[in-house]
Design an enzyme around this catalytic site. Structure first.
Site, short mmCIF file in Angstrom:
data_model
loop_
_atom_site.label_atom_id
_atom_site.label_comp_id
_atom_site.label_asym_id
_atom_site.label_seq_id
_atom_site.Cartn_x
_atom_site.Cartn_y
_atom_site.Cartn_z
N SER A 149 0.84 -1.19 0.00
CA SER A 149 0.00 0.00 0.00
C SER A 149 0.88 1.25 0.00
O SER A 149 1.72 1.41 -0.89
CB SER A 149 -0.95 -0.05 1.20
OG SER A 149 -1.91 0.98 1.12
N ASP A 316 -9.24 -4.83 -6.04
CA ASP A 316 -8.75 -3.59 -5.41
C ASP A 316 -9.10 -2.41 -6.31
O ASP A 316 -8.57 -2.28 -7.41
CB ASP A 316 -7.24 -3.69 -5.21
CG ASP A 316 -6.65 -2.50 -4.45
OD1 ASP A 316 -7.37 -1.50 -4.23
OD2 ASP A 316 -5.47 -2.59 -4.07
N HIS A 349 -8.37 -4.13 -1.42
CA HIS A 349 -7.06 -3.56 -1.14
C HIS A 349 -6.41 -4.17 0.10
O HIS A 349 -5.20 -4.36 0.15
CB HIS A 349 -7.16 -2.04 -0.98
CG HIS A 349 -5.84 -1.37 -0.74
ND1 HIS A 349 -4.85 -1.34 -1.69
CD2 HIS A 349 -5.34 -0.74 0.35
CE1 HIS A 349 -3.79 -0.70 -1.21
NE2 HIS A 349 -4.07 -0.33 0.03
#
Length: 386
Positions: A149, A316, A349
């Site tokens: 991330s 995601d 995600h």
């Protein structure tokens, strides 16, 4: 906010007058980190883990702190990132509120929290601070850098600014720059915090805290961390079964509402609003191509990376899988040996934090390829190699 720092956390003080990418300076700043596993005699078995926006440096349980870490199922003895083989360093990002210097830290000039007087923060600053920690621990070159991330963005900044440290990368659910949709979502989160009267232009206190703004910001964020598919599977249209409260019209009715409420309040109790604002905007502003004045593909191709594992998730929509494909293609164009793994996980995600059955095997296989005797031999890894 009551700051909690895990007992095994250590600190490295940054050089006096640490210069930031956008021109600010920090004096007496520190970076929090934890170290798990042992460096070998050559000090060439160190893995650096760069976390996302919210985690601290406690990535896994160990002798000094047996409590579960934020990536407990991925890091530790016998796990995909095996601390019997690898020496793991996890840093808490500069600008955070989990031990590293950030807006909630005391400004040495007056002893009061920095608040909005904290200098403008960039991903490059987070990368530079992490590089300083690594070098201060006597590591001249890392075996691998693992970023997920926001940490995946940091890993690219680290590779661009400190190529001597980063021959191998594991880049998970990251991006070389933020897309408009993600920027818009984070802008709404910041607006929610700033719209809370208790925020008071960043000059709040524990007694006057922008709790409602933070709760709303975290709810907005969490909606984008998981996929619609998972929300449907997990909650459906289940209701809480509570009696209606006429004094609170339009109150919480569905299970998914209750889940968001509980999660947001738990997060809000342990995270500083100004740190959230700074890190959120830092993500939006990151653009790997900005410094080199070229397009993203060329900027990726210019990175001096020998090999990389790039993992994305089909569901995601905050960091779309097209962005991970862009990273993989760009690194490969520059001559790196790249394995690209698109995963069909329903978790969106946040899959790297929960879907260990899918994430563990490719990470373990890639790291096995970096072990002595098969260094860089990705041909032996059963992955989609570019």
């Amino acid at each position: 906010m009551r700051e909690y720092i895990p007992p095994a956390t250590r600190f490295v003080t940054l050089p006096p007058g640490f210069t930031l990418h956008r021109g600010g300076r920090l004096h007496g700043a520190r970076i929090a980190y934890e170290s798990v596993g042992q460096p070998n005699a050559a000090k060439d078995n160190t893995i650096l883990i760069l976390p996302g926006l919210s985690p601290d440096a406690h990535v896994c349980s160990h002798a000094e702190d047996p409590s579960a870490g934020w990536w407990e199922s991925m890091v530790g003895a016998g796990k995909p990132i095996d601390t019997r083989r690898w020496h793991v360093i996890c840093v808490n990002s500069l600008g955070s509120c989990k031990g590293s210097t950030g807006p909630a830290s005391p400004n040495p000039s007056n002893g009061e929290p920095y608040g909005l007087s904290f200098p403008e923060l960039s991903m490059e600053d987070i990368a530079d601070a992490a590089a300083f920690v690594v070098r201060s621990l006597g590591v001249k070159q890392l075996a691998c850098v693992v970023g997920a991330s926001m940490g995946a963005m940091t890993s690219l900044a680290l590779a661009a600014r400190h190529p001597d440290l980063t021959p191998h990368l594991i880049n998970i659910s990251g991006a070389a720059s933020a897309q408009p949709f993600a920027i818009a979502i984070r802008a709404l989160q910041r607006e929610a915090i700033k719209s809370d009267p208790q925020w008071n232009q960043g000059a709040y206190s524990a007694e006057s805290f922008p709790k409602s703004g933070m709760v709303m910001a975290r709810k907005l964020a969490f909606l984008t961390y998981r996929s619609a598919q998972e929300w449907n599977q997990r909650f459906g249209r289940d209701k809480l079964g509570l009696e209606s409260d006429s004094a609170a019209p339009f109150g919480i009715e569905f299970s998914v509402e209750g889940y968001l409420e509980c999660h947001a309040h738990r997060f809000t109790s342990g995270f500083d609003p100004n740190a959230y604002l700074y890190l959120s905007r830092c993500i939006d502003r990151f653009d790997l191509a900005e410094a080199s004045r070229c397009d993203v593909a060329d900027a990726l191709a210019r990175l001096s990376v020998e090999s990389a594992l790039v993992i994305g998730v089909e569901t995601d929509f905050l960091f779309p899988i097209s962005q991970q494909r862009q990273i993989a293609d760009g690194l490969a164009a520059g001559g790196a040996q790249v394995s690209y793994v698109p995963l069909d996980s329903p978790a969106g995600h946040d899959a790297f934090l929960v879907d260990f059955e899918r994430f563990g095997p490719p990470v373990a296989a890639y790291l096995a390829s970096l072990s002595p005797g098969c260094q860089g031999n990705l041909a032996a890894v059963n992955l989609l190699t570019i």
